[in-house]
Design a protein around this motif. Structure first.
Motif, PDB file in Angstrom:
ATOM      1  N   GLN A   1       0.834  -1.204   0.000  1.00 60.02           N
ATOM      2  CA  GLN A   1       0.000   0.000   0.000  1.00 60.02           C
ATOM      3  C   GLN A   1       0.864   1.246   0.000  1.00 60.02           C
ATOM      4  OE1 GLN A   1      -2.921  -0.136   3.204  1.00 60.02           O
ATOM      5  NE2 GLN A   1      -3.297  -2.298   2.818  1.00 60.02           N
TER       6      GLN A   1
ATOM      7  N   ALA B   1       2.400   1.881  -3.389  1.00 63.27           N
ATOM      8  CA  ALA B   1       1.409   2.427  -4.324  1.00 63.27           C
ATOM      9  C   ALA B   1       1.173   3.911  -4.057  1.00 63.27           C
ATOM     10  CB  ALA B   1       0.107   1.643  -4.212  1.00 63.27           C
ATOM     11  N   LYS B   2       1.116   4.256  -2.771  1.00 69.03           N
ATOM     12  CA  LYS B   2       0.864   5.656  -2.416  1.00 69.03           C
ATOM     13  C   LYS B   2       2.050   6.545  -2.805  1.00 69.03           C
ATOM     14  CE  LYS B   2      -2.579   5.250   1.356  1.00 69.03           C
ATOM     15  NZ  LYS B   2      -3.549   4.693   0.474  1.00 69.03           N
TER      16      LYS B   2
ATOM     17  N   ALA C   1       1.919   7.060  -6.461  1.00 69.80           N
ATOM     18  CA  ALA C   1       0.849   8.003  -6.805  1.00 69.80           C
ATOM     19  C   ALA C   1       1.268   9.427  -6.456  1.00 69.80           C
ATOM     20  CB  ALA C   1      -0.432   7.627  -6.054  1.00 69.80           C
ATOM     21  N   PHE C   2       1.966   9.550  -5.339  1.00 72.60           N
ATOM     22  CA  PHE C   2       2.422  10.870  -4.913  1.00 72.60           C
ATOM     23  C   PHE C   2       3.389  11.464  -5.940  1.00 72.60           C
ATOM     24  CE2 PHE C   2       5.522  13.591  -2.730  1.00 72.60           C
ATOM     25  CZ  PHE C   2       4.676  14.492  -2.115  1.00 72.60           C
TER      26      PHE C   2
ATOM     27  N   ALA D   1      -1.576  15.794  -0.359  1.00 71.79           N
ATOM     28  CA  ALA D   1      -1.252  14.468  -0.877  1.00 71.79           C
ATOM     29  C   ALA D   1      -0.218  13.780   0.008  1.00 71.79           C
ATOM     30  CB  ALA D   1      -0.731  14.577  -2.306  1.00 71.79           C
TER      31      ALA D   1
ATOM     32  N   THR E   1       0.046  14.043   3.114  1.00 74.01           N
ATOM     33  CA  THR E   1      -0.600  13.548   4.326  1.00 74.01           C
ATOM     34  C   THR E   1      -1.030  12.097   4.161  1.00 74.01           C
ATOM     35  OG1 THR E   1      -1.416  15.766   4.750  1.00 74.01           O
ATOM     36  CG2 THR E   1      -2.475  13.977   5.959  1.00 74.01           C
ATOM     37  N   GLY E   2      -1.552  11.780   2.970  1.00 71.73           N
ATOM     38  CA  GLY E   2      -1.981  10.408   2.709  1.00 71.73           C
ATOM     39  C   GLY E   2      -0.818   9.442   2.783  1.00 71.73           C
ATOM     40  N   VAL E   3       0.308   9.850   2.233  1.00 73.25           N
ATOM     41  CA  VAL E   3       1.501   8.999   2.290  1.00 73.25           C
ATOM     42  C   VAL E   3       1.994   8.908   3.730  1.00 73.25           C
ATOM     43  CG1 VAL E   3       3.849   8.643   1.453  1.00 73.25           C
ATOM     44  CG2 VAL E   3       2.154   9.680  -0.042  1.00 73.25           C
TER      45      VAL E   3
ATOM     46  N   GLU F   1       0.409   9.242   6.522  1.00 71.03           N
ATOM     47  CA  GLU F   1      -0.433   8.416   7.392  1.00 71.03           C
ATOM     48  C   GLU F   1      -0.110   6.938   7.202  1.00 71.03           C
ATOM     49  OE1 GLU F   1      -4.789   9.255   7.593  1.00 71.03           O
ATOM     50  OE2 GLU F   1      -4.935   7.074   7.428  1.00 71.03           O
ATOM     51  N   GLN F   2       0.041   6.552   5.938  1.00 69.45           N
ATOM     52  CA  GLN F   2       0.370   5.150   5.649  1.00 69.45           C
ATOM     53  C   GLN F   2       1.743   4.804   6.235  1.00 69.45           C
ATOM     54  OE1 GLN F   2      -1.738   3.024   3.929  1.00 69.45           O
ATOM     55  NE2 GLN F   2      -0.338   1.367   4.460  1.00 69.45           N
TER      56      GLN F   2
ATOM     57  N   ARG G   1      -9.542   4.176   8.747  1.00 66.92           N
ATOM     58  CA  ARG G   1      -8.408   3.259   8.651  1.00 66.92           C
ATOM     59  C   ARG G   1      -8.444   2.287   9.813  1.00 66.92           C
ATOM     60  NH1 ARG G   1      -3.229   2.810   6.652  1.00 66.92           N
ATOM     61  NH2 ARG G   1      -3.278   4.808   5.573  1.00 66.92           N
TER      62      ARG G   1
ATOM     63  N   ASP H   1      -5.260   1.409  -3.061  1.00 65.84           N
ATOM     64  CA  ASP H   1      -3.948   1.681  -2.461  1.00 65.84           C
ATOM     65  C   ASP H   1      -3.387   3.035  -2.871  1.00 65.84           C
ATOM     66  OD1 ASP H   1      -4.115  -0.788  -1.344  1.00 65.84           O
ATOM     67  OD2 ASP H   1      -2.586  -1.734  -2.607  1.00 65.84           O
TER      68      ASP H   1
ATOM     69  N   LEU I   1      -4.634   9.044  -2.003  1.00 68.89           N
ATOM     70  CA  LEU I   1      -3.751   9.767  -1.090  1.00 68.89           C
ATOM     71  C   LEU I   1      -4.514  10.551  -0.027  1.00 68.89           C
ATOM     72  CD1 LEU I   1      -1.094  11.021  -3.668  1.00 68.89           C
ATOM     73  CD2 LEU I   1      -0.849   9.209  -1.971  1.00 68.89           C
ATOM     74  N   GLU I   2      -5.733  10.107   0.275  1.00 68.33           N
ATOM     75  CA  GLU I   2      -6.524  10.839   1.263  1.00 68.33           C
ATOM     76  C   GLU I   2      -6.182  10.411   2.683  1.00 68.33           C
ATOM     77  OE1 GLU I   2     -10.795  11.668   0.319  1.00 68.33           O
ATOM     78  OE2 GLU I   2     -10.301  10.323  -1.325  1.00 68.33           O
TER      79      GLU I   2
END
Lengths: 258, 92
Positions: free
Chosen positions: A125, A128-129, A132-133, A156, A158-160, A162-163, B4, B60, B63-64
Motif C-alpha cells: 500500500q 502504491a501511495k 501516486a504521490f 497528498a 498527508t496520505g503517504v 499516514e500510511q 483506517r 492503495d 492519497l486521502e
C-alpha cells in the motif's frame, strides 16, 4: 468531518498525527519529501527482512528439534527392548520436553508468518501511495501556481505520511514480538548446547544435572503413559518386562468395545 | 468518510454510518473502562467487522487522509486499557 466523537479512534488518530508531525516537515522541499518517502520505504523492506530472518531461525530450530524427537523415540525403544527401563524413561522425558518446545515454536512461527503478511501488505500500500504521490506532484506542479501547488501537495503528502506512520506502528509491534521470540529461541539454543537433546548413549549410567532439571520440566504423566504404550507395542521378548504398572494400565478398554 | 484500521487498510464508508460507528466505539470504551475483558474482545471485533463489512476498501494509490483511525485488530485488553490512561499504542 464534524462530530466524530469516538474516543478510541480519536486517541489513535491524535497519536498518528503526532507521529506525522514528527515525520513531515512542511519546510522540506517537495522533491526532498518524495526522496525521503523512498528512503523510508527501504527501511520498511529491511524491517520485513528482519522478520523473515527471525522466522527462519525458529524454523531451523524446529527442524533440529524434530530430528531430536525421532532420535530420542528410537533410543527409548532400543533401551526398552534391552530391558533398560530407566534409560528409556530418560529418553522419553527428553522427548517430552523437545515436543513441548516444538509446539511453542510452531505457534511462534505462525505468529511471525501473520506479521510478515501484514507488513508485506502494508508495504504494498505504501509503495502504491508513494508512486501516486510522485505522479501527482508533477501534475500539480505543472497546473498550479507555486503557492497553491505547495498546499495541494502537502495534502497528498498527508496520505503517504499516514500510511508511513501506520507501517511504522505495525513494524514496531512486529519488532516487539520478534524480540520476545528471540529470547525464547535463545533459551532453546541453550538447552541444545547443554546437550539436552543429544545422544543418550553418551550419557552413561547415572543421572546428571540435566536429567534432574528435565524431570521437572517434562510432564511425568505423559512420560508414564508413553512408556506404558511403548512397552505394549514392543511386546518385549522377555515377557515379564512388558508388565505395565497397575496405575497406568487404564487404557480405553472399559467402554464401548465392539 | 474514510476509516483506517491500523495495520490493515483504509475503508470508505457512507457518512450516515458515523452514528453507528460511534455507538460501537462507545461499547468498546465502556468495556475497557469497566474492566470487562470478554466484552472488550467482542465489541472490538464487532467494531472492526462493521468497518470491513460496510466499508469499501480504498484503492492503495488514493492519497486521502483518514477521518477515523482504529487500533490494530491484535490490540490486547491491556493495551486498550493503557490507550485511555496515557501510554497507549504510541508512547506520548
Amino acid at each position: 468531518m464534524a462530530g466524530l466523537t469516538g474516543r478510541l479512534s480519536t486517541v489513535v488518530k491524535a497519536k498518528v498525527s503526532k507521529l506525522l508531525d514528527r515525520a513531515e516537515d512542511p519546510a522540506e522541499t517537495l522533491d526532498y519529501s518524495y526522496q525521503r518517502q523512498v528512503e523510508q520505504l527501504q527501511n520498511v523492506k529491511k524491517g520485513i527482512a528482519d522478520v523473515v530472518t527471525a522466522k527462519k531461525r525458529l524454523q531451523m530450530q524446529e527442524n533440529s528439534l524434530q530430528q531430536s524427537v525421532v532420535k530420542l523415540d528410537t533410543q527409548a525403544r532400543q533401551a526398552l527392548s534391552t530391558g533398560n527401563e530407566e534409560l528409556a524413561r530418560t529418553a522419553l522425558e527428553r522427548k517430552n520436553v523437545a515436543q513441548t518446545e516444538l509446539q511453542s515454536l510452531d505457534t511462534q512461527v505462525t505468529e511471525l508468518e501473520t506479521q510478515q503478511e501484514k507488513l508485506t501488505e502494508s508495504e504494498k500500500q505504501l509503495r502504491a501511495k508513494i508512486e501516486a504521490f510522485r505522479t501527482k506532484k508533477e501534475v500539480i506542479k505543472a497546473q498550479y501556481s507555486a503557492a497553491e501547488a505547495q498546499v495541494r501537495i502537502s495534502e497528498a503528502a498527508t496520505g503517504v505520511g499516514e500510511q508511513m506512520a501506520d507501517v511504522g506502528l505495525a513494524m514496531q509491534r512486529a519488532v516487539d514480538k520478534t524480540e520476545n521470540m528471540k529470547a525464547r529461541a535463545d533459551a532453546v539454543s541453550e538447552l541444545e548446547q547443554a546437550g539436552t537433546f543429544d545422544d543418550l548413549t553418551a550419557l552413561g549410567s547415572g543421572e546428571d544435572d540435566i536429567d534432574q532439571q528435565l524431570k521437572q520440566l517434562s510432564s511425568q504423566s505423559a512420560v508414564d503413559d508413553e512408556l506404558a504404550k511403548m512397552k505394549g507395542e514392543i511386546g518385549q521378548g522377555g515377557g515379564d518386562a512388558a508388565q505395565i504398572p497397575p496405575g497406568e494400565a487404564k487404557q480405553p478398554s472399559e467402554s464401548g468395545q465392539a | 468518510m474514510i476509516v483506517r484500521i491500523s495495520g490493515e487498510r483504509q475503508y470508505e464508508l457512507a457518512d450516515e454510518e458515523q452514528a453507528r460507528l460511534n455507538e460501537l466505539e462507545n461499547a468498546v470504551v465502556s468495556a475497557v473502562e469497566g474492566g470487562r475483558q470478554d466484552g472488550f474482545a467482542e465489541s472490538f471485533e464487532q467494531l472492526l467487522g462493521y468497518v470491513r463489512e460496510r466499508g469499501a476498501p480504498l484503492p492503495d494509490e488514493e492519497l486521502e487522509g483518514s477521518d477515523l483511525i482504529l487500533p490494530p485488530a491484535d490490540l490486547t485488553f491491556a493495551e486498550a486499557g493503557r490507550e485511555f490512561t496515557g501510554e497507549g499504542l504510541i508512547p506520548d
